[in-house]
Design an enzyme around this catalytic site. Structure first.
Site, PDB file in Angstrom:
ATOM      1  N   HIS A  46       0.925  -1.106  -0.152  1.00 27.04           N
ATOM      2  CA  HIS A  46       0.097   0.122  -0.148  1.00 27.04           C
ATOM      3  C   HIS A  46       0.858   1.363   0.121  1.00 27.04           C
ATOM      4  O   HIS A  46       0.511   2.345  -0.497  1.00 27.04           O
ATOM      5  CB  HIS A  46      -0.840   0.002   1.164  1.00 27.04           C
ATOM      6  CG  HIS A  46      -2.256  -0.911   1.153  1.00 27.04           C
ATOM      7  ND1 HIS A  46      -3.016  -0.406   0.076  1.00 27.04           N
ATOM      8  CD2 HIS A  46      -2.603  -1.851   1.704  1.00 27.04           C
ATOM      9  CE1 HIS A  46      -4.066  -1.441   0.185  1.00 27.04           C
ATOM     10  NE2 HIS A  46      -3.743  -2.433   1.077  1.00 27.04           N
ATOM     11  N   GLY A  47       2.078   1.222   0.758  1.00 26.03           N
ATOM     12  CA  GLY A  47       2.965   2.190   0.574  1.00 26.03           C
ATOM     13  C   GLY A  47       3.932   2.210   1.805  1.00 26.03           C
ATOM     14  O   GLY A  47       3.397   1.703   2.863  1.00 26.03           O
TER      15      GLY A  47
END
Lengths: 77, 401
Positions: free
Chosen positions: B332-333
């Site tokens: 997701h990051g």
């Protein structure tokens, strides 16, 4: 060796249920078999029947009942 | 020319559906207009990256596609006669490298990576999946054109759902019979209309109208003991926004796929009716969670058990859950809140498993009725919403902790 019997024995070891009377029960929908059980099933097939099933081969719709698993195992042997 | 963002407004549907009319007529008469489809995809993908602020993303996409094509072709050729594990691992690492660079550059260099473009995360799942299937031997070769078509399938290019190569190819090669196609068009219409309700009405109401208001209320209450109430408001509002926005988008993607005679898998199945966290992951962003299940969780457990690295079966699953959800968090990051979100779900599912084992053992003495079922759904819903509050970054970005 009888593949069907071996498969059903493996499933009984994993789930505690004897499926001889209900070979068409959907093991994934009922939550009887989860991913961990599945991996153990694949390893047991490898150990006891010498069938190598890569994880990519494992399409749930083709392996969802005891009868289907036995048929798949027989076809791969 | 300004870029055309997929599904961003109703106008997009009008333009896309007009472009797809020949495809529909062709399928109706039993033919797939391959060239026309590819042409439409080319035009729309180019249009996505048109204009002075987006064109470099288009260049990055082209470079990315060439890179992945070379990798899969190279590995397929190698795999014909050899099967060394290190070559496979190297191929997967090289395939993930552009995405890793895109995720890490902002953290290290504090500016966005030049390699980034909209959709890179989703395309990487598809490429890695092909490499894994080539390794397993379930795919012997992959035709370059078929690979590109799968990778760049227009309806799902920006945010999934994540299809599987063999499943996609089967749909693509078969033209549905007229009755079946009519039924698909009916489903397409239903998907697109429901998507309008979800994304443009409910998603908009929760995300654009309500969310800024509860956010402001929470900031105003910062430092006081009354913070809990607006924060709860933010948590539920954000959760509803996240669901309706993404489920709406997914309905569009599946709907447009159906128009093209392709049954892209569904992404959501009433996630807020889940009775536990495990059940939730079988209902929420399903193509992502099933990808993780099949290509990470199962492979990790298989590897650990085959080499007997961990004896206890329960420990094996716990290690695999942690690895699985940590990778999902990083995907997701690379921010604290995404990684905490991943860890939170790993811990939740481990606790869930303890409970399921306890329940199995004490089946006779535990009550089981519709009230306990409702309680289970209620608890799961709140645990999930709390995880989305973490995911939103609201707590971290506003230093509310």
């Amino acid at each position: 060796m009888d593949i069907q019997k071996t498969v059903f024995d493996i499933l009984q070891d994993l789930t505690g249920t004897d499926f001889t009377g209900s070979p068409d029960e959907n093991l994934f929908e009922t939550g009887t078999l989860d991913s961990m059980d599945t991996v153990q099933l694949l390893l047991a097939l490898q150990d006891q029947l010498g069938i190598t099933v890569p994880v990519s081969e494992f399409d749930r719709s083709e392996w969802e009942t005891p009868a289907k698993i036995a048929a798949k195992a027989a076809s791969l042997q | 020319m300004s870029p055309l963002a997929p599904y961003a407004d109703p106008q997009y549907f009008a333009i896309l559906l007009i472009a797809l009319i020949p495809v529909v007529v062709g399928l109706w008469h039993g033919h797939r207009l391959r060239l026309w489809e590819s042409g439409v995809a080319l035009v729309f993908i180019t249009w996505m990256f048109a204009g002075p602020h987006k064109w470099h993303e288009g260049v990055a996409l082209v470079a990315y596609v060439i890179w992945q094509l070379a990798l899969t072709q190279g590995f397929a050729r190698y795999r014909r006669n050899h099967n060394a594990t290190w070559v496979f691992v190297l191929a997967v690492c090289l395939s993930i490298a552009p995405l890793a660079a895109v995720k890490l550059t902002p953290v290290v260099a504090l500016h966005p990576s030049l390699l980034g473009f909209m959709g890179i995360s989703y395309l990487t799942f598809k490429s890695v999946q092909v490499l894994m299937e080539l390794r397993d031997g379930t795919m012997k070769a992959v035709a370059p054109i078929a690979f590109l078509r799968f990778l760049l399938f227009l309806p799902t290019i920006s945010s999934g759902p994540i299809d599987r190569f063999r499943r996609f190819q089967k749909d693509y090669d078969a033209v549905p019979e007229r009755g079946a196609y009519l039924e698909m068009l009916g489903r397409a219409l239903h998907h697109i209309l429901l998507g309008f309700l979800y994304k443009y009405i409910l998603g908009y109401a929760f995300g654009t109208v309500m969310l800024p208001q509860v956010a402001q209320a929470a900031m105003a209450a910062h430092g006081t003991s009354a913070l809990i109430w607006p924060l709860l408001g933010y948590m539920y509002t954000y959760s509803m926004y996240l669901f309706f926005d993404f489920a709406g988008y997914s309905l569009f993607a599946v709907g447009i796929s159906l128009v093209m005679g392709i049954q892209t898998p569904e992404n959501f199945n009433k996630p807020f009716a889940a009775k536990n966290i495990k059940d939730f992951w079988n209902r929420w962003h399903m193509t992502l969670s099933f990808w993780f299940r099949d290509f990470i969780f199962m492979r990790v457990t298989f590897f650990i058990m085959k080499h007997k690295l961990v004896k206890n079966r329960i420990r094996v699953s716990q290690v695999a859950y942690l690895i699985n959800f940590l990778i999902m968090g990083f995907w997701h990051g690379v921010t604290v809140y995404y990684i905490v979100y991943g860890l939170f779900h790993a811990v939740a599912i481990i606790i869930n498993d303890y409970w399921l084992r306890f329940k199995k053992k004490h089946r006779q003495s535990l009550p089981h009725n519709r009230w306990t079922q409702a309680l289970a759904v209620f608890i799961t819903f709140n645990v999930v919403c709390f995880s989305f509050l973490i995911f939103s970054g609201f707590l971290f970005l506003n230093r509310l902790l």
